[in-house]
Design a protein around this motif. Structure first.
Motif, PDB file in Angstrom:
ATOM      1  N   VAL A   1       0.897  -1.215   0.138  1.00 15.32           N
ATOM      2  CA  VAL A   1       0.004   0.009  -0.135  1.00 15.32           C
ATOM      3  C   VAL A   1       0.906   1.225   0.084  1.00 15.32           C
ATOM      4  CG1 VAL A   1      -1.819   1.411   1.372  1.00 15.32           C
ATOM      5  CG2 VAL A   1      -1.993  -1.011   1.112  1.00 15.32           C
ATOM      6  N   ALA A   2       1.940   1.044   0.690  1.00 17.36           N
ATOM      7  CA  ALA A   2       2.952   2.266   0.864  1.00 17.36           C
ATOM      8  C   ALA A   2       3.519   2.614  -0.658  1.00 17.36           C
ATOM      9  CB  ALA A   2       3.903   2.179   1.988  1.00 17.36           C
ATOM     10  N   ALA A   3       3.836   1.818  -1.372  1.00 16.76           N
ATOM     11  CA  ALA A   3       4.532   1.807  -2.536  1.00 16.76           C
ATOM     12  C   ALA A   3       3.674   1.975  -3.845  1.00 16.76           C
ATOM     13  CB  ALA A   3       5.590   0.560  -2.553  1.00 16.76           C
ATOM     14  N   LEU A   4       2.333   1.558  -3.469  1.00 14.04           N
ATOM     15  CA  LEU A   4       1.517   1.577  -4.889  1.00 14.04           C
ATOM     16  C   LEU A   4       1.410   3.019  -5.523  1.00 14.04           C
ATOM     17  CD1 LEU A   4      -1.651  -0.117  -3.963  1.00 14.04           C
ATOM     18  CD2 LEU A   4      -0.179  -0.959  -5.557  1.00 14.04           C
ATOM     19  N   PRO A   5       1.990   3.178  -6.836  1.00 20.28           N
ATOM     20  CA  PRO A   5       1.866   4.257  -7.276  1.00 20.28           C
ATOM     21  C   PRO A   5       0.510   5.133  -7.667  1.00 20.28           C
ATOM     22  CG  PRO A   5       2.317   2.656  -8.989  1.00 20.28           C
ATOM     23  CD  PRO A   5       2.137   1.867  -7.559  1.00 20.28           C
ATOM     24  N   ASP A   6      -0.559   4.115  -7.650  1.00 19.47           N
ATOM     25  CA  ASP A   6      -1.876   4.871  -7.784  1.00 19.47           C
ATOM     26  C   ASP A   6      -3.049   3.778  -7.119  1.00 19.47           C
ATOM     27  OD1 ASP A   6      -4.131   6.098  -8.942  1.00 19.47           O
ATOM     28  OD2 ASP A   6      -3.833   5.467 -11.022  1.00 19.47           O
ATOM     29  N   LEU A   7      -3.842   4.460  -6.203  1.00 21.98           N
ATOM     30  CA  LEU A   7      -4.777   3.383  -5.651  1.00 21.98           C
ATOM     31  C   LEU A   7      -5.901   3.441  -6.573  1.00 21.98           C
ATOM     32  CD1 LEU A   7      -5.057   4.963  -1.727  1.00 21.98           C
ATOM     33  CD2 LEU A   7      -3.990   2.903  -2.737  1.00 21.98           C
ATOM     34  N   ASP A   8      -5.901   4.136  -7.620  1.00 24.37           N
ATOM     35  CA  ASP A   8      -6.996   4.191  -8.566  1.00 24.37           C
ATOM     36  C   ASP A   8      -6.804   2.780  -9.744  1.00 24.37           C
ATOM     37  OD1 ASP A   8      -8.828   5.982  -7.453  1.00 24.37           O
ATOM     38  OD2 ASP A   8      -7.405   7.739  -8.591  1.00 24.37           O
ATOM     39  N   ALA A   9      -5.677   2.485  -9.607  1.00 18.12           N
ATOM     40  CA  ALA A   9      -5.344   1.330 -10.536  1.00 18.12           C
ATOM     41  C   ALA A   9      -6.049   0.204 -10.562  1.00 18.12           C
ATOM     42  CB  ALA A   9      -3.873   0.990 -10.521  1.00 18.12           C
ATOM     43  N   SER A  10      -6.698  -0.373 -11.389  1.00 17.40           N
ATOM     44  CA  SER A  10      -7.573  -1.417 -11.172  1.00 17.40           C
ATOM     45  C   SER A  10      -7.181  -2.663 -12.300  1.00 17.40           C
ATOM     46  CB  SER A  10      -8.855  -0.942 -11.829  1.00 17.40           C
ATOM     47  OG  SER A  10      -9.065  -0.874 -13.180  1.00 17.40           O
ATOM     48  N   GLN A  11      -7.898  -3.751 -11.839  1.00 17.92           N
ATOM     49  CA  GLN A  11      -7.778  -5.045 -12.487  1.00 17.92           C
ATOM     50  C   GLN A  11      -9.145  -5.625 -12.581  1.00 17.92           C
ATOM     51  OE1 GLN A  11      -4.886  -6.263 -13.173  1.00 17.92           O
ATOM     52  NE2 GLN A  11      -3.210  -5.918 -11.644  1.00 17.92           N
ATOM     53  N   PRO A  12      -9.117  -6.620 -13.715  1.00 17.06           N
ATOM     54  CA  PRO A  12     -10.646  -7.257 -13.689  1.00 17.06           C
ATOM     55  C   PRO A  12     -10.595  -8.229 -12.570  1.00 17.06           C
ATOM     56  CG  PRO A  12      -9.017  -7.878 -15.415  1.00 17.06           C
ATOM     57  CD  PRO A  12      -8.359  -6.863 -14.618  1.00 17.06           C
ATOM     58  N   LEU A  13     -11.926  -8.306 -12.145  1.00 13.50           N
ATOM     59  CA  LEU A  13     -12.140  -9.422 -11.187  1.00 13.50           C
ATOM     60  C   LEU A  13     -12.178 -10.576 -11.813  1.00 13.50           C
ATOM     61  CD1 LEU A  13     -14.998  -7.815  -8.964  1.00 13.50           C
ATOM     62  CD2 LEU A  13     -12.637  -8.200  -8.328  1.00 13.50           C
ATOM     63  N   PRO A  14     -11.708 -11.847 -11.046  1.00 10.74           N
ATOM     64  CA  PRO A  14     -11.696 -13.001 -11.575  1.00 10.74           C
ATOM     65  C   PRO A  14     -13.425 -13.523 -11.703  1.00 10.74           C
ATOM     66  CG  PRO A  14     -11.205 -13.120  -9.000  1.00 10.74           C
ATOM     67  CD  PRO A  14     -11.232 -11.750  -9.534  1.00 10.74           C
ATOM     68  N   ALA A  15     -13.325 -14.726 -12.292  1.00  9.62           N
ATOM     69  CA  ALA A  15     -14.728 -15.146 -12.682  1.00  9.62           C
ATOM     70  C   ALA A  15     -15.236 -15.910 -11.293  1.00  9.62           C
ATOM     71  CB  ALA A  15     -14.853 -16.118 -13.622  1.00  9.62           C
ATOM     72  N   ALA A  16     -16.309 -15.541 -10.856  1.00  6.60           N
ATOM     73  CA  ALA A  16     -17.042 -15.986  -9.614  1.00  6.60           C
ATOM     74  C   ALA A  16     -18.269 -15.698  -9.407  1.00  6.60           C
ATOM     75  CB  ALA A  16     -16.292 -15.436  -8.411  1.00  6.60           C
ATOM     76  N   PRO A  17     -19.161 -16.323  -9.045  1.00  3.82           N
ATOM     77  CA  PRO A  17     -20.793 -16.456  -8.932  1.00  3.82           C
ATOM     78  C   PRO A  17     -20.853 -15.028  -8.071  1.00  3.82           C
ATOM     79  CG  PRO A  17     -19.883 -18.605  -7.958  1.00  3.82           C
ATOM     80  CD  PRO A  17     -18.828 -17.642  -8.282  1.00  3.82           C
ATOM     81  N   TRP A  18     -20.121 -14.678  -7.253  1.00  2.31           N
ATOM     82  CA  TRP A  18     -20.474 -13.434  -6.500  1.00  2.31           C
ATOM     83  C   TRP A  18     -20.063 -12.070  -6.958  1.00  2.31           C
ATOM     84  CZ3 TRP A  18     -18.092 -17.791  -4.700  1.00  2.31           C
ATOM     85  CH2 TRP A  18     -16.671 -17.722  -4.626  1.00  2.31           C
ATOM     86  N   PHE A  19     -19.132 -12.148  -8.187  1.00  2.00           N
ATOM     87  CA  PHE A  19     -18.895 -10.850  -8.929  1.00  2.00           C
ATOM     88  C   PHE A  19     -19.673 -10.551 -10.032  1.00  2.00           C
ATOM     89  CE2 PHE A  19     -14.259 -12.126  -7.097  1.00  2.00           C
ATOM     90  CZ  PHE A  19     -14.564 -11.441  -6.173  1.00  2.00           C
ATOM     91  N   GLU A  20     -19.606  -9.364 -10.471  1.00  2.00           N
ATOM     92  CA  GLU A  20     -20.497  -8.880 -11.658  1.00  2.00           C
ATOM     93  C   GLU A  20     -19.550  -9.340 -12.807  1.00  2.00           C
ATOM     94  OE1 GLU A  20     -21.656  -4.797 -13.934  1.00  2.00           O
ATOM     95  OE2 GLU A  20     -21.506  -4.680 -11.600  1.00  2.00           O
ATOM     96  N   PRO A  21     -20.025  -9.865 -13.778  1.00  2.00           N
ATOM     97  CA  PRO A  21     -19.160 -10.225 -15.012  1.00  2.00           C
ATOM     98  C   PRO A  21     -18.421  -8.913 -15.524  1.00  2.00           C
ATOM     99  CG  PRO A  21     -21.277 -11.450 -14.920  1.00  2.00           C
ATOM    100  CD  PRO A  21     -21.271 -10.514 -13.816  1.00  2.00           C
ATOM    101  N   GLY A  22     -17.211  -8.889 -15.780  1.00  2.00           N
ATOM    102  CA  GLY A  22     -16.675  -7.716 -16.273  1.00  2.00           C
ATOM    103  C   GLY A  22     -16.254  -6.814 -15.460  1.00  2.00           C
ATOM    104  N   ALA A  23     -16.544  -6.768 -14.188  1.00  2.00           N
ATOM    105  CA  ALA A  23     -16.253  -5.753 -13.334  1.00  2.00           C
ATOM    106  C   ALA A  23     -14.633  -5.715 -13.097  1.00  2.00           C
ATOM    107  CB  ALA A  23     -16.918  -5.796 -11.862  1.00  2.00           C
ATOM    108  N   ARG A  24     -14.312  -4.401 -12.577  1.00  2.00           N
ATOM    109  CA  ARG A  24     -12.863  -4.153 -12.131  1.00  2.00           C
ATOM    110  C   ARG A  24     -12.915  -3.543 -10.972  1.00  2.00           C
ATOM    111  NH1 ARG A  24      -9.302  -4.176 -16.649  1.00  2.00           N
ATOM    112  NH2 ARG A  24      -7.684  -2.679 -15.709  1.00  2.00           N
ATOM    113  N   TRP A  25     -11.893  -3.786 -10.195  1.00  2.00           N
ATOM    114  CA  TRP A  25     -11.672  -3.295  -8.825  1.00  2.00           C
ATOM    115  C   TRP A  25     -10.311  -2.452  -8.632  1.00  2.00           C
ATOM    116  CZ3 TRP A  25     -13.601  -6.366  -4.118  1.00  2.00           C
ATOM    117  CH2 TRP A  25     -14.814  -6.619  -4.117  1.00  2.00           C
ATOM    118  N   SER A  26     -10.376  -1.360  -8.440  1.00  2.00           N
ATOM    119  CA  SER A  26      -9.455  -0.418  -8.068  1.00  2.00           C
ATOM    120  C   SER A  26      -8.624  -0.958  -6.804  1.00  2.00           C
ATOM    121  CB  SER A  26      -9.570   0.998  -7.677  1.00  2.00           C
ATOM    122  OG  SER A  26     -10.184   1.107  -6.485  1.00  2.00           O
TER     123      SER A  26
END
Length: 180
Positions: free
Chosen positions: A122-147
């Motif tokens: 967390v201290a070294a992250l250049p950007d807290l807004d950087a996001s990744q696509p969530l993995p496939a899982a029944p509880w995640f919205e398909p195609g969603a990204r989280w920062s």
């Protein structure tokens, strides 16, 4: 906050400091539920669930480790939620209990290592807004990204939720409470 395991966060300011302080507080409450317990007590199921205090510490450490991996590497760092094998399911079940040879001190030390890594990331992250696509899982919205920020909020929320579970388990074990 005094505990047998404490985490020293890197020096950060602003939002990162606030996020890390809240996470440290929730970690403290979770670890506090295991104060003065033997390994045998930490492995006991005290409610109808499969949960034990040592297992909850292991689970929270495992989840935090996976989410930090997600921040750094994306969905490939997460377990396969969509098509788990029987071995995956057994391994996940083992995270909720102390296995033969595991100790409360050992799982607390492992949790401290995970916490230290999270804090450093967390201290070294250049950007807290950087996001990744969530993995496939029944509880995640398909195609969603989280920062990274949303992932940190998820870790904080999950740690707090499990600290509450741990408080119930501890009170059921010997009447001790974290608060009140």
């Amino acid at each position: 906050m005094s505990d047998t395991a404490t985490t020293t966060a890197p020096t950060v300011t602003g939002e990162r400091a606030d996020l890390l302080a809240q996470l440290a507080l929730q970690r403290h409450f979770l670890r506090h539920t295991t104060r003065d317990l033997s390994d045998e007590q930490a492995a006991l199921r005290t409610t109808a669930s499969e949960l034990c205090l040592g297992g909850l510490i292991k689970h929270v450490a495992s989840v935090e480790r996976a989410w930090v991996g997600f921040i750094l590497e994306g969905p490939s760092a997460m377990p396969d939620f969509a098509n788990p094998t029987p071995e995956d399911l057994a391994r996940r079940a083992d995270v909720f209990r102390l296995l033969p040879g595991e100790t409360l001190a050992g799982v607390l030390a492992a949790y401290e290592e995970v916490a230290d890594r999270t804090d450093a990331v967390v201290a070294a992250l250049p950007d807290l807004d950087a996001s990744q696509p969530l993995p496939a899982a029944p509880w995640f919205e398909p195609g969603a990204r989280w920062s990274a920020r949303k992932v940190l909020l998820q870790i904080i929320g999950e740690t707090a939720q499990h600290a509450g579970h741990a408080d119930i388990l501890r009170e059921s074990l010997d009447g001790a409470k974290s608060m009140g």
